[in-house]
Design a protein around this motif. Structure first.
Motif, short mmCIF file in Angstrom:
data_model
loop_
_atom_site.label_atom_id
_atom_site.label_comp_id
_atom_site.label_asym_id
_atom_site.label_seq_id
_atom_site.Cartn_x
_atom_site.Cartn_y
_atom_site.Cartn_z
N LYS A 113 29.90 11.39 8.36
CA LYS A 113 30.80 10.43 7.70
C LYS A 113 32.16 11.07 7.39
N MET A 114 32.15 12.34 7.05
CA MET A 114 33.39 13.04 6.73
C MET A 114 34.11 13.57 7.98
N GLY A 115 33.41 13.57 9.12
CA GLY A 115 34.01 14.06 10.35
C GLY A 115 34.01 15.57 10.45
N VAL A 116 33.02 16.23 9.85
CA VAL A 116 32.93 17.69 9.91
C VAL A 116 32.41 18.08 11.29
N LYS A 117 33.07 19.02 11.92
CA LYS A 117 32.67 19.47 13.25
C LYS A 117 31.44 20.38 13.14
N ASP A 118 30.71 20.48 14.26
CA ASP A 118 29.57 21.38 14.31
C ASP A 118 30.04 22.82 14.13
N SER A 119 29.20 23.63 13.51
CA SER A 119 29.54 25.01 13.25
C SER A 119 29.50 25.83 14.55
N ARG A 120 30.38 26.82 14.61
CA ARG A 120 30.40 27.73 15.75
C ARG A 120 29.76 29.06 15.39
N LEU A 121 28.98 29.10 14.31
CA LEU A 121 28.35 30.35 13.90
C LEU A 121 27.32 30.84 14.90
N GLY A 122 26.73 29.94 15.68
CA GLY A 122 25.78 30.36 16.71
C GLY A 122 26.43 31.24 17.76
N TYR A 123 27.66 30.91 18.11
CA TYR A 123 28.40 31.73 19.07
C TYR A 123 28.68 33.11 18.48
N ALA A 124 29.03 33.15 17.21
CA ALA A 124 29.28 34.43 16.55
C ALA A 124 28.01 35.27 16.51
N ALA A 125 26.87 34.64 16.21
CA ALA A 125 25.59 35.36 16.17
C ALA A 125 25.26 35.94 17.55
N PHE A 126 25.49 35.16 18.60
CA PHE A 126 25.23 35.65 19.95
C PHE A 126 26.12 36.86 20.27
N CYS A 127 27.38 36.79 19.90
CA CYS A 127 28.31 37.90 20.16
C CYS A 127 27.90 39.16 19.39
N PHE A 128 27.49 38.99 18.13
CA PHE A 128 27.05 40.15 17.36
C PHE A 128 25.77 40.75 17.95
N GLY A 129 24.86 39.91 18.42
CA GLY A 129 23.64 40.41 19.07
C GLY A 129 23.96 41.17 20.34
N CYS A 130 24.88 40.64 21.15
CA CYS A 130 25.28 41.34 22.37
C CYS A 130 25.95 42.67 22.05
#
Length: 178
Positions: free
Chosen positions: A46-63
């Motif tokens: 309803k507020m138009g909040v975009k999906d979080s990109r934290l999953g991409y950050a987690a993948f980069c930290f894991g790599c």
């Protein structure tokens, strides 16, 4: 010109708050933020909040963790101190899978902790900033940026029509716990 920066609509019921969001959006009034004491299903859409990109950050930290431990193990066992142990190759991958897994998890956990603190500005030692102290207890708060061209009385009336228990005009953006 008024010194009011934020208009806060305090609600007792989450359904009334959702109606207040709808009323404000129908009249093209920008909402600064919404504060609730519990998660409310559907408020992000309803507020138009975009999906979080934290999953991409987690993948980069894991790599990064996997790359660091692979480099350390390779340098140590092949480059710096090669040894012949039972005729096995110096860099036998199956032997190092547990190390690689643990370092991947370690870097991901610490990286996500630091990313969370950076993204939310919740560094240790920093005083929390809240619009209304009751927002963490029993009230649902809609914060409207009052610097626009919309008359403040119109915003107040829209919030009251939706069921706001109280409407406050704040000159400061945040209330400190201190």
């Amino acid at each position: 010109m008024s010194k009011t920066k934020i208009i806060l609509g305090c609600f007792d019921d989450p359904d009334d708050m959702m109606q207040g969001i709808t009323n404000l959006q129908k009249n093209s009034i920008p909402i600064y933020d919404v504060y609730t004491p519990m998660p409310i299903h559907g408020i992000e859409a309803k507020m138009g909040v975009k999906d979080s990109r934290l999953g991409y950050a987690a993948f980069c930290f894991g790599c990064l963790g996997l790359t660091v431990i692979t480099s350390i193990v390779y340098y140590t066992l092949v480059g710096d101190w090669p040894q012949n142990i039972g005729g096995k190759p110096s860099f036998a991958m199956p032997d190092f899978i547990p190390f690689m897994f643990e370092w991947t998890i370690l870097f991901t956990a610490f990286g996500m902790t630091f990313t969370f603190f950076a993204a939310t500005h919740l560094f240790p030692g920093r005083a929390p900033r809240v619009m209304d102290l009751r927002a963490t207890d029993d009230r649902f708060i809609i914060a409207v940026d009052a610097k626009g061209n919309i008359p403040h009385d119109d915003i107040t009336n829209l919030l009251k029509d939706a069921g706001a228990v109280e409407v406050k005009h704040n000159e400061r953006k945040y209330v400190s716990y201190e």
